[in-house]
Every structure is written in structure tokens, then in C-alpha cells.
Design a protein around this motif. Structure first.
Motif, mmCIF file in Angstrom:
data_model
loop_
_atom_site.group_PDB
_atom_site.id
_atom_site.type_symbol
_atom_site.label_atom_id
_atom_site.label_comp_id
_atom_site.label_asym_id
_atom_site.label_seq_id
_atom_site.Cartn_x
_atom_site.Cartn_y
_atom_site.Cartn_z
ATOM 1 N N ASP A 19 0.840 -1.196 0.000
ATOM 2 C CA ASP A 19 0.000 0.000 0.000
ATOM 3 C C ASP A 19 0.879 1.251 0.000
ATOM 4 O OD1 ASP A 19 -2.290 1.503 0.015
ATOM 5 O OD2 ASP A 19 -2.678 1.290 2.163
ATOM 6 N N GLU A 20 0.296 2.389 -0.381
ATOM 7 C CA GLU A 20 1.015 3.671 -0.470
ATOM 8 C C GLU A 20 2.310 3.486 -1.274
ATOM 9 O OE1 GLU A 20 -0.378 6.314 0.254
ATOM 10 O OE2 GLU A 20 -1.997 5.675 1.568
ATOM 11 N N ALA A 21 2.189 2.793 -2.367
ATOM 12 C CA ALA A 21 3.363 2.376 -3.145
ATOM 13 C C ALA A 21 4.149 3.554 -3.693
ATOM 14 C CB ALA A 21 2.917 1.457 -4.287
ATOM 15 N N GLN A 22 3.489 4.674 -3.930
ATOM 16 C CA GLN A 22 4.189 5.828 -4.506
ATOM 17 C C GLN A 22 5.195 6.439 -3.532
ATOM 18 O OE1 GLN A 22 0.908 6.014 -3.597
ATOM 19 N NE2 GLN A 22 1.070 7.477 -1.919
ATOM 20 N N ASP A 23 5.134 6.076 -2.256
ATOM 21 C CA ASP A 23 6.016 6.670 -1.249
ATOM 22 C C ASP A 23 7.303 5.885 -1.029
ATOM 23 O OD1 ASP A 23 4.333 8.789 -0.789
ATOM 24 O OD2 ASP A 23 3.251 7.815 0.844
ATOM 25 N N ASN A 24 7.450 4.730 -1.666
ATOM 26 C CA ASN A 24 8.652 3.924 -1.467
ATOM 27 C C ASN A 24 9.810 4.437 -2.318
ATOM 28 O OD1 ASN A 24 7.710 1.949 0.418
ATOM 29 N ND2 ASN A 24 6.494 1.067 -1.239
ATOM 30 N N SER A 25 11.004 4.365 -1.750
ATOM 31 C CA SER A 25 12.207 4.794 -2.453
ATOM 32 C C SER A 25 12.662 3.710 -3.439
ATOM 33 C CB SER A 25 13.320 5.075 -1.446
ATOM 34 O OG SER A 25 13.703 3.862 -0.800
ATOM 35 N N ASP A 26 13.650 4.042 -4.244
ATOM 36 C CA ASP A 26 14.192 3.063 -5.194
ATOM 37 C C ASP A 26 14.746 1.837 -4.465
ATOM 38 O OD1 ASP A 26 13.665 4.336 -7.634
ATOM 39 O OD2 ASP A 26 15.421 5.621 -7.442
ATOM 40 N N SER A 27 15.424 2.060 -3.343
ATOM 41 C CA SER A 27 15.994 0.918 -2.613
ATOM 42 C C SER A 27 14.893 0.051 -2.008
ATOM 43 C CB SER A 27 16.950 1.406 -1.517
ATOM 44 O OG SER A 27 16.283 2.208 -0.564
ATOM 45 N N LEU A 28 13.825 0.663 -1.483
ATOM 46 C CA LEU A 28 12.709 -0.126 -0.968
ATOM 47 C C LEU A 28 11.994 -0.870 -2.089
ATOM 48 C CD1 LEU A 28 11.152 2.250 1.735
ATOM 49 C CD2 LEU A 28 12.386 0.113 2.127
ATOM 50 N N TRP A 29 11.941 -0.244 -3.259
ATOM 51 C CA TRP A 29 11.320 -0.925 -4.398
ATOM 52 C C TRP A 29 12.108 -2.169 -4.800
ATOM 53 C CZ3 TRP A 29 6.826 -1.317 -6.442
ATOM 54 C CH2 TRP A 29 5.913 -0.284 -6.322
ATOM 55 N N ASP A 30 13.426 -2.125 -4.682
ATOM 56 C CA ASP A 30 14.227 -3.315 -4.992
ATOM 57 C C ASP A 30 13.793 -4.487 -4.126
ATOM 58 O OD1 ASP A 30 15.695 -2.033 -6.921
ATOM 59 O OD2 ASP A 30 17.408 -1.592 -5.623
ATOM 60 N N PHE A 31 13.597 -4.222 -2.826
ATOM 61 C CA PHE A 31 13.155 -5.272 -1.907
ATOM 62 C C PHE A 31 11.719 -5.698 -2.227
ATOM 63 C CE2 PHE A 31 11.653 -6.047 2.700
ATOM 64 C CZ PHE A 31 11.744 -7.423 2.545
ATOM 65 N N ALA A 32 10.849 -4.707 -2.455
ATOM 66 C CA ALA A 32 9.442 -5.029 -2.745
ATOM 67 C C ALA A 32 9.316 -5.897 -3.994
ATOM 68 C CB ALA A 32 8.644 -3.740 -2.913
ATOM 69 N N LYS A 33 10.110 -5.585 -5.009
ATOM 70 C CA LYS A 33 10.040 -6.367 -6.256
ATOM 71 C C LYS A 33 10.529 -7.799 -6.047
ATOM 72 C CE LYS A 33 10.446 -2.428 -9.400
ATOM 73 N NZ LYS A 33 11.329 -1.686 -10.329
ATOM 74 N N LEU A 34 11.484 -7.980 -5.130
ATOM 75 C CA LEU A 34 11.909 -9.344 -4.800
ATOM 76 C C LEU A 34 10.763 -10.133 -4.194
ATOM 77 C CD1 LEU A 34 15.502 -9.401 -3.235
ATOM 78 C CD2 LEU A 34 14.673 -10.608 -5.260
ATOM 79 N N VAL A 35 10.051 -9.506 -3.242
ATOM 80 C CA VAL A 35 8.911 -10.182 -2.609
ATOM 81 C C VAL A 35 7.837 -10.470 -3.646
ATOM 82 C CG1 VAL A 35 7.160 -10.048 -0.792
ATOM 83 C CG2 VAL A 35 9.414 -9.035 -0.415
ATOM 84 N N ILE A 36 7.577 -9.498 -4.518
ATOM 85 C CA ILE A 36 6.578 -9.691 -5.576
ATOM 86 C C ILE A 36 6.962 -10.865 -6.473
ATOM 87 C CG2 ILE A 36 5.649 -8.644 -7.693
ATOM 88 C CD1 ILE A 36 5.741 -5.937 -6.196
ATOM 89 N N SER A 37 8.243 -10.978 -6.796
ATOM 90 C CA SER A 37 8.695 -12.049 -7.695
ATOM 91 C C SER A 37 8.546 -13.429 -7.061
ATOM 92 C CB SER A 37 10.149 -11.824 -8.101
ATOM 93 O OG SER A 37 11.022 -12.029 -6.999
ATOM 94 N N GLU A 38 8.490 -13.501 -5.732
ATOM 95 C CA GLU A 38 8.383 -14.787 -5.044
ATOM 96 C C GLU A 38 6.953 -15.118 -4.618
ATOM 97 O OE1 GLU A 38 10.688 -17.075 -4.504
ATOM 98 O OE2 GLU A 38 12.299 -15.931 -5.461
#
Length: 558
Positions: free
Chosen positions: A324-343
Motif C-alpha cells: 500500500d502507499e506504493a508511490q512513497d517507497n524509495s528506489d531501494s525499498l522498491w528493490d526489496f518489494a520487487k523481490l517479494v513480488i517475484s516470489e
């Protein structure tokens, strides 16, 4: 987890456990019997325990109660994630055909949180277990609100069941990012550099138990921006000094060297660097060495640990993952989020790029817009909050300016069928020498409106800068109006609690808030620059501010 030690600091009752420290604020003594809780903790030293935070707050940081863990099992490695999470991670890798990723765009007042909670409730009714679901938001407050709303609708569950309702940083801790390191708390910070300041922040209105102490130093802020943006120290230092904002307190850097009696670095003969940059780089080098020598980690290290190629990614698998509130995440947090999404199996990423007001602090709305999805986007199209006048003002004002932003997600939303007319108040008529005269609404006039209790409903008073927020709070206090200033109660005379629901806070901390009466105060050059003269950042800030009202909007200007 095993209880290792119990002690008090000036502000907390602290327990050290095999899973890290837990804290109970001493000034929460009006709600918690601190002495009894401390004695209970002492009796349980050496035992496996379960803690819980009262009022639904983060169980992995706060505690308000503690019990012997009758279901505990021995863990050979204290840095493993919780037993419940260990059980969760036994999912095999989900196939490409099983996995789905979709986005939900939620314009102001369109019920984004309600939509997400309904999805979670539906998945629970279909057989998913709470531990198989992760609901991750930018702030602990939002994650805890989501947890409480689920419990309200499904009382058969307990808050402890939803162990993955967290921030991304907290999720990384839950998944085992520490690797045996301890978190670098305020005590460690000031052992390293005695000039590091601290500021107490109340994270929820009127709730003392949610207060946290945040460490403040120019280099800490700069380092966080470098990591958030995956940038360089030189680039972020230049940007910070050019902005000359209230957070650009560069003089703290030479003060650190002087006060701590550190040797200042010399200037290499062939260096083209400014001495400001050399000082900052040396401060950060000393900081990193201190962490390494004391086996410590900070928030940035948490996310870096999750990105290690050696980290067991099967721990990141969820059957339902909501960001949620995805627009507030930084590039580094997005790297982690995308890992979770990929799994994970079903992934829902929700937010609104038009409300991306944290970009100055490192957020990356572009990463939200560029996210690869497998399903069609859903755009919520009915605002259940805004009145008719407020929607018109939004459309012709900041809403129109937002349309000029390149690669913006186009959104159209309408009002609920029974929306009220509402009111926009930006001027006031006064009698001067017997003649009516129209003037901009000023702060004094606003306070007179607030003082007039004939105006029904709660108040949300916002300003772009902390300096103006503090001035508004002082003015309310001068006129004996109790209120919440940045969530902290400000009572009058012999009041034991705030008698009126009036909030004063920055616009940046008001996203998601709403009130019958909303006031926007622009009375300093700093306010004007942020709200009117900063391009895309100003458009978004105004859009968020002017979409909070349920009835009346007051505009106070210079």
C-alpha cells in the motif's frame, strides 16, 4: 523468544530478548502499571516469552504485556525468524501461471484502504491463513490501521495472527535480515557522535505509547537520501546545500568533529572535492566503521541485507502480498518489494502517483508507474469524502496542473450521489470605517472561526512547514483552544484531555487524513515556496492538501 534482561532508561522500560529489544514508554504509566509489568518481566528472565503491544501497535518494537510462551520450541539460532514465519516459508516456488501482479489506483477519498481490506477478508474466507498474507505500508500507523480494521470485521481473529502487517523495514526484520547484528539505537548513535540530536515524534493522535525518538543529524539524513535514491554523497550534498531547507543543517558536521575531538581530514593535493564533501565523507566513514566494529546495523542495512544473493528468498513467499502507499517507497525499498513480488503468488500494489508528496525525501513514484503487471489496472472512481465545491476547486486548481506531468496515470473519479455542496472560504469581509472591505483570510480570522463552536465537526489545520505548524499551535494556545499539535495533546488550564478534535500538522503527515473542516495555512516564504513555487512537488502537495475536506475548506494566505 528468550527474555534476557530487564532495565529502565529515562524514557522506557526495556527488555532485551533473543529477538531484539522491546520498549514500553514510561509516560504511558496512566494506561499501564509499569511497576507490575517490570516485576512480571523480572520473574520471566531466562524463559521463552511472548510480548504484545497494547492498542494494536508493533509487537516487534513495543510491548505492554508479557507472558510465558507455553508453545515455544527451542531455536538453535536466535536470529531465525519467528516460529510462525518459519512455518509460512515452506511454500514451494509459485509457477508463472500461478502468479499475478496488479495495481490499484486510489484517488482521494475513493476507499482504497477499504478495497484492500475487503480483498483480504475475501481471501481469508476462501481459506488463506493470516500468516500467508502480508500487508505492507509506508508507515507503521497505516499497517496497524489495516490490522485493526480486519479485526473489527472478523473478530474470530486476533491481532497477533496478522504477523506480516508491517512496513517493509519491519518485514525485513521479521524475515531475518539481522544476521546476528543488533540494531543501532539512539544510545549507540550518541556513543558514536555526542552531537546527534533526538526528537520525540507522536505517531498517532493522542497516543503516548506510539511516541518514538528519532535521531537527527545532517549526515544521517544525507546518508538516507543517498541510499533511498541509489545516488552519491556528492550529488545529494550539492542538492541539500542548494535547497537551503530547514533540514539542511550542515553546520552540524564541523560541530561533530570539534565536539568529539575527531581529527579533521586533510585535503589531498590532487583533489577536486570541496572541503564540505571531504568532511561529510569522513563522518560517514567513521559511522560505518563504528557499526562494523560493534556488530550493528541501521535501517539502510536492513534492506541491503535482503538484497544479498545469499539470502534465502523462499522466506519472502506469500500467497497474498499487498503493498500500500506504493508511490512513497524509495528506489531501494522498491528493490526489496520487487523481490517479494517475484516470489509471491497474488500481488496487489496500491497507491496514487498524484499524491506522491514524499519524492523530496527519496520516494520514487516512477517505480510504481513502471511496475510490470500481469493484470489490468483498477482505478477507483467514486470519492466518498469530497463535497461538490471541493471537487470543483480540486479539478480547476492542482488537479488541472497535475495533467501537465509526463507519464502520469490518467484518473477520473466522480462524487457519491448524495455529496453535499460544501464551502470554500478564502476571504473575509470586514467593516473598516463603516465600509465593507474584502481581505484574504488570515490566521487570526481562522482562529476566530475555530473559536466559534457553532461550526460543527472536527478540524484539520495544515501547513507546508514545521515552523508554521508550531506558530499555529502557539496561536491556538494563546486563545485557550486545546488541540493536537503533531499528534501531541495540547491541553488548556486544568483539562486532563483535549476537549476538541482539532489537529495541527504538516501536509506531508496528513495524507490519508480527513475532517469536516480543513484549513491550509500559507503565511511564510517557506510555505509559499513549497506550496506554490516548486513545480511538480507543489502541484502534488496542493492536491493532497485540498482533498482532505468533507465539508469546508479554509485557505489562509499571506
Amino acid at each position: 523468544m528468550k527474555l534476557l534482561k530487564v532495565y529502565r532508561t529515562e524514557q522506557d522500560l526495556v527488555i532485551e530478548t533473543s529477538k531484539g529489544n522491546r520498549y514500553c514508554r514510561l509516560f504511558a504509566g496512566r494506561w499501564v502499571d509499569i511497576d507490575s509489568l517490570e516485576n512480571k518481566c523480572i520473574d520471566l528472565i531466562g524463559s521463552k516469552v511472548v510480548t504484545s503491544a497494547k492498542w494494536g501497535y508493533s509487537d516487534d518494537y513495543y510491548f505492554g504485556d508479557i507472558e510465558f510462551d507455553s508453545d515455544s520450541t527451542d531455536l538453535s539460532n536466535s536470529n531465525n525468524i519467528t516460529t510462525k514465519n518459519s512455518e509460512k516459508t515452506k511454500f514451494p516456488k509459485f509457477s508463472k501461471d500461478e502468479r499475478s501482479v496488479r495495481r490499484i489506483f486510489g484517488p482521494p477519498g475513493t476507499g482504497k484502504t477499504t478495497t484492500l481490506m475487503k480483498i483480504i477478508e475475501k481471501r481469508l474466507s476462501e481459506g488463506l491463513l493470516p500468516k500467508e498474507i502480508a500487508f505492507v505500508s509506508f508507515s507503521n500507523e497505516a499497517a496497524n490501521v489495516g490490522k485493526r480494521r480486519i479485526i473489527e470485521h472478523l473478530p474470530q481473529y486476533h491481532q497477533k495472527d496478522f504477523i506480516n502487517f508491517r512496513t517493509l523495514h519491519s518485514l525485513s526484520v521479521s524475515l531475518g535480515c539481522s544476521g546476528g547484528k543488533k540494531f543501532m539505537d539512539g544510545d549507540h548513535m550518541r556513543k558514536f557522535d555526542k552531537t546527534i540530536g533526538k526528537k520525540t515524534v507522536w505517531r498517532e493522535m493522542g497516543s503516548a505509547e506510539t511516541a518514538v525518538v528519532r535521531d537527527e543529524h545532517f549526515c544521517l539524513s544525507l546518508k538516507s537520501l543517498v541510499n533511498a535514491r541509489k545516488s552519491t554523497i556528492a550529488k545529494e550534498l550539492t542538492r541539500a546545500l542548494d535547497m537551503q531547507s530547514e533540514s539542511s543543517n550542515f553546520e552540524q558536521v564541523p560541530q561533530s568533529f570539534k565536539f568529539n575531538k575527531w581529527q579533521k581530514p586533510g585535503i589531498p593535493s590532487n583533489s577536486h572535492k570541496s572541503y564540505d564533501l571531504i568532511l561529510v565523507e569522513e563522518w560517514i566513514r567513521l559511522y560505518e566503521n563504528y557499526k562494523k566494529n560493534n556488530n550493528l546495523m541501521d535501517y539502510d542495512d536492513m534492506i541491503s541485507a535482503m538484497m544479498s544473493p545469499n539470502f534465502n528468498k523462499s522466506k519472502m513467499r506469500f500467497k497474498l502480498f499487498i503493498l500500500d502507499e506504493a508511490q512513497d517507497n524509495s528506489d531501494s525499498l522498491w528493490d526489496f518489494a520487487k523481490l517479494v513480488i517475484s516470489e509471491s503468488k497474488e500481488c496487489i500494489v496500491a497507491g496514487d502517483d498524484d499524491q506522491a508528496i514524499m519524492e523530496t525525501f527519496g520516494a520514487s513514484p516512477k517505480s510504481f508507474l513502471d511496475l510490470e503487471t500481469t493484470e489490468k489496472d483498477e482505478i477507483l472512481d467514486v470519492s466518498w469524502r469530497l463535497p461538490i465545491s471541493g471537487k470543483k476547486e480540486l479539478d480547476v486548481g492542482p488537479g488541472e496542473k497535475l495533467k501537465t506531468i509526463e507519464n502520469r496515470q490518467e484518473k477520473k473519479f466522480v462524487l457519491k450521489p448524495d455529496a453535499i455542496v460544501g464551502e470554500i472560504i478564502s476571504s473575509i469581509t470586514s467593516l473598516i470605517d463603516g465600509k465593507p472591505e474584502n481581505n484574504n483570510l488570515d490566521l487570526f480570522s481562522l482562529i476566530m472561526f475555530i473559536k466559534d463552536q457553532k461550526i460543527e465537526g472536527d478540524w484539520l489545520i495544515m501547513a507546508p512547514t514545521n515552523k508554521t505548524v508550531d506558530l499555529i499551535s502557539k496561536s491556538l494556545n494563546d486563545y485557550h483552544i486545546s488541540h493536537y499539535a503533531k499528534n501531541k495533546p495540547v491541553t488548556i488550564d486544568d483539562e486532563k484531555k483535549v476537549s476538541r478534535k482539532i489537529r495541527v500538522q504538516t501536509i506531508h503527515t496528513s495524507k490519508g487524513a480527513e475532517a469536516e473542516n480543513v484549513a491550509i495555512v500559507i503565511i511564510s516564504k517557506g510555505d509559499y515556496k513549497m506550496y506554490c513555487d516548486d513545480g511538480i512537488n507543489s502541484y502534488r502537495l496542493a492536491y493532497v492538501a485540498e482533498s482532505r475536506q468533507k465539508n469546508r475548506l479554509y485557505k489562509v494566505s499571506m
